[in-house]
Design a protein around this motif. Structure first.
Motif, PDB file in Angstrom:
ATOM      1  N   THR A 143     -27.370  -1.459   3.140  1.00 38.71           N
ATOM      2  CA  THR A 143     -26.306  -1.046   2.219  1.00 38.71           C
ATOM      3  C   THR A 143     -25.098  -0.522   2.975  1.00 38.71           C
ATOM      4  OG1 THR A 143     -28.005  -0.409   0.602  1.00 38.71           O
ATOM      5  CG2 THR A 143     -25.764   0.379   0.207  1.00 38.71           C
ATOM      6  N   ALA A 144     -25.349   0.276   4.010  1.00 37.23           N
ATOM      7  CA  ALA A 144     -24.253   0.851   4.792  1.00 37.23           C
ATOM      8  C   ALA A 144     -23.417  -0.249   5.460  1.00 37.23           C
ATOM      9  CB  ALA A 144     -24.801   1.806   5.843  1.00 37.23           C
ATOM     10  N   PHE A 202     -21.156  -3.884  -7.989  1.00 41.23           N
ATOM     11  CA  PHE A 202     -20.769  -2.718  -7.204  1.00 41.23           C
ATOM     12  C   PHE A 202     -20.250  -3.100  -5.816  1.00 41.23           C
ATOM     13  CE2 PHE A 202     -23.231  -0.696 -10.539  1.00 41.23           C
ATOM     14  CZ  PHE A 202     -22.382   0.357 -10.844  1.00 41.23           C
ATOM     15  N   ALA A 203     -20.584  -4.304  -5.348  1.00 42.73           N
ATOM     16  CA  ALA A 203     -19.934  -4.818  -4.143  1.00 42.73           C
ATOM     17  C   ALA A 203     -18.449  -5.031  -4.422  1.00 42.73           C
ATOM     18  CB  ALA A 203     -20.592  -6.116  -3.699  1.00 42.73           C
ATOM     19  N   GLY A 204     -18.156  -5.642  -5.571  1.00 40.38           N
ATOM     20  CA  GLY A 204     -16.755  -5.841  -5.955  1.00 40.38           C
ATOM     21  C   GLY A 204     -16.031  -4.527  -6.170  1.00 40.38           C
ATOM     22  N   LEU A 205     -16.697  -3.551  -6.785  1.00 44.03           N
ATOM     23  CA  LEU A 205     -16.068  -2.259  -7.021  1.00 44.03           C
ATOM     24  C   LEU A 205     -15.781  -1.513  -5.724  1.00 44.03           C
ATOM     25  CD1 LEU A 205     -17.999  -0.980 -10.183  1.00 44.03           C
ATOM     26  CD2 LEU A 205     -15.538  -1.437  -9.996  1.00 44.03           C
ATOM     27  N   ILE A 242     -20.306   6.477  -5.706  1.00 48.36           N
ATOM     28  CA  ILE A 242     -21.038   5.860  -6.810  1.00 48.36           C
ATOM     29  C   ILE A 242     -21.299   4.383  -6.525  1.00 48.36           C
ATOM     30  CG2 ILE A 242     -20.847   5.173  -9.235  1.00 48.36           C
ATOM     31  CD1 ILE A 242     -19.391   7.833  -9.731  1.00 48.36           C
ATOM     32  N   SER A 243     -20.317   3.688  -5.959  1.00 49.07           N
ATOM     33  CA  SER A 243     -20.504   2.272  -5.626  1.00 49.07           C
ATOM     34  C   SER A 243     -21.597   2.112  -4.574  1.00 49.07           C
ATOM     35  CB  SER A 243     -19.196   1.674  -5.107  1.00 49.07           C
ATOM     36  OG  SER A 243     -18.227   1.628  -6.127  1.00 49.07           O
TER      37      SER A 243
END
Length: 259
Positions: A143-144, A202-205, A242-243
């Motif tokens: 994720t990081a 959330f990748a887009g956000l 949050i994303s």
């Protein structure tokens, strides 16, 4: 939309000042977000440790995977309190955060952000009971890396991403509705679809919010609105936090190995 071109159109020392200020602002955003993530991780780990035990004399309940729970654990994971813990962060975001930004000073906003991070840690503590520590760490690293790449794209791209905002927020609302429905349906196929779409949304956000933070800074710095910028750094940190957190949770559904 204000962007780096606004800096270039500003002459001389003022342009340099805004450029330097932007880098400092982004460092503050990422630094605040990182501290928030650390608080969340420590709170989740500490609560999960306090809530579990192998001593049957202290256990008040037992989870489906055989994990023994203390009275604290039973209160958190098997009582109506779990709904309070789950819904409190949403109430904070939708009802409290905007008011804080309008009325409180930057120091209060910072404390509220870190308090929110601790509350999220409480609500996420169950992942240490459900998934192996190794899979949690592996998912966090993935994720990081993804977050860093997406945020870098949002910061450096010349493409205007503002049009994505409404579409992505509709996606978030759709995900929330689908997750509520699946609480009753308990469909593995639907959960898989929710996880896949959640990662993409959330990748887009992440990219969208990064560009928005940058643009907001340039717009307000041009008018010397320093008081707002101090609070805007915490608002930006919350958006990226949050994303990141949601990407991590949805990826954990794919990559996590259960206890």
């Amino acid at each position: 939309m204000a962007d780096v071109n606004t800096i270039r159109s500003t002459t001389g020392a003022r342009a340099t000042q805004i450029d330097v200020g932007l880098r400092a602002h982004m460092n503050k955003v990422y630094g605040t977000m990182s501290v928030g993530m650390l608080i969340t991780a420590l709170a989740a780990w500490a609560i999960s440790g306090l809530a579990t035990t192998t001593d049957p004399a202290l256990a008040a309940a037992q989870m489906g995977n055989g994990t023994m729970l203390t009275g604290l654990g039973a209160a958190i994971y098997t009582s109506p309190l779990r709904w309070v813990i789950m819904l409190a962060p949403l109430a904070f975001i939708f009802l409290g955060w905007g008011a804080l930004l309008r009325r409180a000073n930057a120091g209060t906003v910072q404390v509220a952000f870190f308090g929110f991070a601790a509350l999220i840690g409480l609500s996420m503590s169950s992942i240490f009971l459900m998934f192996t520590s190794l899979s949690i760490v592996q998912t966090f690293v993935v994720t990081a890396i993804a977050f860093a790449s997406l945020s870098l794209y949002g910061y450096t791209t010349k493409r205007d991403l503002s049009g994505m905002g409404t579409f992505l927020m509709m996606g978030v609302i759709g995900l929330l509705v689908a997750m509520v429905i699946n609480i009753f349906l308990q469909s593995p196929a639907m959960m898989f679809a929710i996880s896949a779409i959640g990662v993409l949304v959330f990748a887009g956000l992440t990219a969208f919010h990064t560009q928005e933070i940058k643009s907001t800074y340039v717009a307000h710095a041009s008018h010397g609105d320093q008081d707002w910028l101090d609070k805007a750094a915490y608002d930006g940190a919350l958006s990226l936090y949050i994303s990141f957190l949601n990407m991590f949770q949805f990826l954990l559904m794919f990559m996590g190995q259960q206890e």
